[in-house]
Design an enzyme around this catalytic site. Structure first.
Site: not given
Ligand code: SF4
Length: 363
Positions: A96, A109, A116, A120, A123, A342
């Protein structure tokens, strides 16, 4: 659907590779520049678009090279104007990119990895795990499409490009650097490196490398907690990259490049939003000439135990930082209704916000 091709990807050739190829193909030398312009400046999506190249040469290119493109599959528009784009890669994976209009700013962005590996806990992307690194052309495509979308929606180019989408950019170093080279090349997208920010969860070794490589873009450090004890709880990378080693790496980066470094800090309810947390953050801020602390409103994701800090706590936190003369900005959540904010990028589609689109519509 997985596509494989044994032909080399045309966009993995440098200009000098293209020059050699053109000469071997019996074409005049200037064709290499023409070809380069189609690939990187005009963002052609196929050889057939390269209308000023002779047909016979285009056919040779088609026979010799593959030309995979990250296809824009879906646009989702938020009530606040933020647009999230789902890109389908040639092997079927999805990533995305987000266009964020805010005042004079038109920010793209972009993602550097599918998923990933850093996990975290707050996230959504981290919960996907790492699927794979993106190639430089797949990163470039996101920027080129979001720039075309900015032109279409606002009549002007992007003002800023941030590597804050899916993935940790410094764990895909080579491809990210090559993509930025093309994004800033005056014969390609020609963006100023000063308008680009690479955001990292804090890979100290790679921050040294950025400095040694003399990069000219800005750096953002996703801090999110200002003590090792708290940071290790939400960002596993902190267990091997403690704050002291991270600060040393950032000091080295600043000393060598003088590029801007900002701090990103998501305010998590009852976790990192107390006055003690603010005091710890001030201590970190004073260690280096950081440009700004961006406080980010959190948008809860299903897989995370955290919620957003309430507004009075947020106000108190900001007031304390201001009193300590910290340059602080509150980044209001954007695109939360379409999971474009975010930490929310996880390829979730909201049917009511999806706009019908075709790849060519914003090209
Ligand atoms: S916050 Fe960034 S580094 Fe951490 S898991 Fe999410 S995408 Fe990866």
């Amino acid at each position: 659907m997985k596509q494989t091709s044994t032909r080399p990807n045309i966009r993995h050739l440098s200009l000098s590779d293209l020059q050699e190829y053109v000469v071997r193909a019996g074409q005049p030398a200037y064709r290499a520049r023409q070809l380069y312009g189609w690939l990187w400046q005009k963002h052609a999506l196929g050889f057939e678009e390269m209308s000023d190249l002779p047909k016979v040469f285009r056919e040779k290119l088609m026979a010799d090279f593959s030309f995979p493109v990250a296809k824009l599959e879906l646009l989702q528009q938020s009530r606040d104007g933020t647009v999230k784009c789902l890109f389908r890669l040639s092997d079927g994976k999805a990533v995305e990119g987000v266009l964020i209009p805010a005042g004079e700013r038109l920010t793209a962005c972009v993602s550097s990895q599918a998923g990933c590996s850093l996990g975290c806990t707050f996230c959504a992307t981290g919960h996907l795990g790492l699927q794979r690194n993106l190639m430089m052309d797949e990163i470039f495509d996101q920027v080129a499409f979001l720039n075309a979308l900015a032109m279409q929606q606002a009549g002007r180019r992007l003002t800023n490009i941030v590597f804050m989408g899916m993935g940790e950019p410094l764990l895909n170093y080579k491809q990210v650097m090559q993509a930025i080279e093309k994004i800033t090349d005056p014969h390609a997208l020609a963006f100023s490196p000063r308008r680009i920010t690479v955001s990292t969860a804090g890979i100290s070794k790679m921050i040294y490398r950025l400095a040694d490589d003399g990069v000219r873009f800005n750096l953002a450090i996703s801090l999110h907690a200002a003590t090792d004890e708290k940071r290790s709880q939400i960002m596993p990378i902190n267990q091997s990259n403690h704050l002291s080693s991270l600060m040393e790496a950032l000091a080295y980066f600043y000393q060598l490049t003088r590029n801007e470094i900002s701090i990103e800090y998501i305010l998590l309810n009852h976790f990192n939003d107390s006055l003690d947390d603010a005091k710890a953050l001030v201590k970190i801020y004073r260690k280096l000439p950081f440009k700004v602390v961006n406080l980010i409103e959190y948008n809860p994701v299903p897989s995370s135990p955290f919620s957003r800090a309430d507004s009075s706590t947020t106000d108190r936190f900001i007031a304390y930082l201001q009193q300590q003369r910290v340059n602080v900005r509150l980044r209001r959540s954007r695109g939360a209704d379409i999971d474009a904010a975010c930490g929310q990028l996880a390829n979730v589609v909201h049917a009511d916000a999806a706009l019908p689109t075709s790849h060519a519509d914003v090209h």
